[in-house]
Design a protein around this motif. Structure first.
Motif, short mmCIF file in Angstrom:
data_model
loop_
_atom_site.label_atom_id
_atom_site.label_comp_id
_atom_site.label_asym_id
_atom_site.label_seq_id
_atom_site.Cartn_x
_atom_site.Cartn_y
_atom_site.Cartn_z
N GLU A 6 57.83 -45.54 -3.55
CA GLU A 6 57.16 -44.51 -4.33
C GLU A 6 55.66 -44.78 -4.41
O GLU A 6 55.23 -45.93 -4.35
CB GLU A 6 57.71 -44.45 -5.76
CG GLU A 6 59.20 -44.21 -5.87
CD GLU A 6 59.97 -45.49 -6.11
OE1 GLU A 6 61.05 -45.43 -6.74
OE2 GLU A 6 59.50 -46.57 -5.67
N GLY A 9 51.68 -42.61 -8.83
CA GLY A 9 51.61 -42.70 -10.28
C GLY A 9 50.21 -43.03 -10.76
O GLY A 9 49.31 -43.33 -9.96
N TRP A 36 64.43 -37.73 -8.26
CA TRP A 36 63.51 -38.47 -9.12
C TRP A 36 64.17 -38.67 -10.47
O TRP A 36 64.70 -37.73 -11.06
CB TRP A 36 62.19 -37.73 -9.30
CG TRP A 36 61.33 -37.72 -8.08
CD1 TRP A 36 61.23 -36.74 -7.14
CD2 TRP A 36 60.43 -38.76 -7.68
NE1 TRP A 36 60.33 -37.11 -6.17
CE2 TRP A 36 59.83 -38.34 -6.47
CE3 TRP A 36 60.08 -40.00 -8.20
CZ2 TRP A 36 58.89 -39.12 -5.79
CZ3 TRP A 36 59.15 -40.77 -7.53
CH2 TRP A 36 58.56 -40.33 -6.33
N ARG A 38 63.49 -40.99 -14.28
CA ARG A 38 62.45 -41.69 -15.05
C ARG A 38 63.09 -42.47 -16.19
O ARG A 38 64.17 -42.13 -16.67
CB ARG A 38 61.40 -40.72 -15.58
CG ARG A 38 61.90 -39.74 -16.63
CD ARG A 38 60.80 -38.73 -16.97
NE ARG A 38 61.23 -37.78 -18.00
CZ ARG A 38 60.51 -36.73 -18.38
NH1 ARG A 38 59.31 -36.49 -17.83
NH2 ARG A 38 60.96 -35.93 -19.33
N ARG A 45 67.74 -44.23 -18.38
CA ARG A 45 67.17 -43.57 -17.21
C ARG A 45 67.72 -42.14 -17.17
O ARG A 45 68.92 -41.91 -17.31
CB ARG A 45 67.56 -44.33 -15.94
CG ARG A 45 66.84 -43.89 -14.71
CD ARG A 45 67.03 -44.89 -13.57
NE ARG A 45 66.42 -46.18 -13.89
CZ ARG A 45 66.28 -47.17 -13.00
NH1 ARG A 45 66.69 -46.98 -11.74
NH2 ARG A 45 65.75 -48.31 -13.36
N VAL A 48 65.25 -36.27 -13.40
CA VAL A 48 64.12 -35.37 -13.54
C VAL A 48 64.27 -34.18 -12.59
O VAL A 48 64.17 -33.04 -13.01
CB VAL A 48 62.80 -36.10 -13.24
CG1 VAL A 48 61.62 -35.12 -13.28
CG2 VAL A 48 62.58 -37.24 -14.22
N ASP A 90 56.11 -37.38 -21.11
CA ASP A 90 56.43 -37.61 -19.71
C ASP A 90 56.13 -39.05 -19.28
O ASP A 90 56.45 -39.44 -18.16
CB ASP A 90 55.63 -36.65 -18.81
CG ASP A 90 56.02 -35.20 -18.99
OD1 ASP A 90 55.11 -34.35 -19.02
OD2 ASP A 90 57.23 -34.92 -19.12
N TYR A 94 58.76 -43.86 -13.04
CA TYR A 94 59.46 -42.86 -12.24
C TYR A 94 60.04 -43.51 -10.99
O TYR A 94 59.33 -44.23 -10.27
CB TYR A 94 58.50 -41.73 -11.86
CG TYR A 94 58.25 -40.77 -12.99
CD1 TYR A 94 57.50 -41.15 -14.10
CD2 TYR A 94 58.76 -39.48 -12.97
CE1 TYR A 94 57.28 -40.29 -15.16
CE2 TYR A 94 58.55 -38.59 -14.01
CZ TYR A 94 57.80 -39.00 -15.11
OH TYR A 94 57.59 -38.13 -16.15
N TYR A 95 61.32 -43.24 -10.76
CA TYR A 95 62.04 -43.84 -9.65
C TYR A 95 62.54 -42.77 -8.69
O TYR A 95 63.01 -41.72 -9.12
CB TYR A 95 63.24 -44.64 -10.15
CG TYR A 95 62.91 -45.79 -11.04
CD1 TYR A 95 62.86 -45.65 -12.42
CD2 TYR A 95 62.67 -47.06 -10.49
CE1 TYR A 95 62.57 -46.72 -13.25
CE2 TYR A 95 62.38 -48.14 -11.32
CZ TYR A 95 62.33 -47.96 -12.68
OH TYR A 95 62.03 -49.02 -13.49
N CYS A 96 62.48 -43.10 -7.43
CA CYS A 96 63.08 -42.27 -6.39
C CYS A 96 64.45 -42.86 -6.05
O CYS A 96 64.62 -44.08 -6.06
CB CYS A 96 62.17 -42.30 -5.15
SG CYS A 96 62.77 -41.35 -3.75
N GLY A 117 59.81 -47.98 -8.21
CA GLY A 117 59.24 -47.21 -9.31
C GLY A 117 57.73 -47.14 -9.28
O GLY A 117 57.06 -48.02 -8.71
N GLN A 119 54.55 -46.06 -12.13
CA GLN A 119 54.30 -45.78 -13.55
C GLN A 119 53.45 -44.53 -13.72
O GLN A 119 52.43 -44.36 -13.06
CB GLN A 119 53.59 -46.97 -14.20
CG GLN A 119 53.26 -46.78 -15.66
CD GLN A 119 54.48 -46.72 -16.56
OE1 GLN A 119 55.46 -47.43 -16.34
NE2 GLN A 119 54.44 -45.86 -17.57
#
Length: 124
Positions: A6, A9, A36, A38, A45, A48, A90, A94-96, A117, A119
């Protein structure tokens, strides 16, 4: 094994925008669902947005509908998350993630591979 990286951010003020990218490599299939998620400190978790092959399988969390847009470059195996009108809530890592199925869900346990991740911090 799938590798996910990712990027994108950062820190922005409320109302601002960011665009996250997730590059997939390794044993990926064009129709696999990518998503995605978060996670904010002290919270679970949460999903999104998701997208499957051919732009199908697009799902959004209610909290981001109308503000976030997920898209996918299938040739490059990159998934994007355009985030507009950002709010302090928000703020999260954030993770893929990728799921070895053509259909998408918002359940983290159903995803096989995860990135490290990126941020996102939104200040008021």
């Amino acid at each position: 094994q799938v590798q996910l990286v990712e990027s994108g951010g950062g820190s922005v003020q409320a109302g601002g925008s960011l665009r996250l990218s997730c590059a997939a490599s390794g044993h990926t299939r064009i129709n696999d669902c990518m998503a995605w998620f978060r996670q904010a400190p002290g919270k679970n978790r949460e999903g999104v947005a998701t997208i499957a092959g051919g732009g199908m399988g697009i799902l959004y969390a209610d909290s981001v509908k109308g503000r976030f847009t997920i898209s996918k470059d299938s040739a490059k195996m990159i998934v994007y998350l355009q985030m507009n009108s950002l709010k302090p809530e928000d703020t999260a890592m954030y993770y893929c993630a990728v799921r070895s199925e053509w259909y998408c869900t918002m359940i983290a346990a159903e995803y096989n591979d995860w990135g490290q991740g990126t941020q996102v911090t939104v200040s008021s």
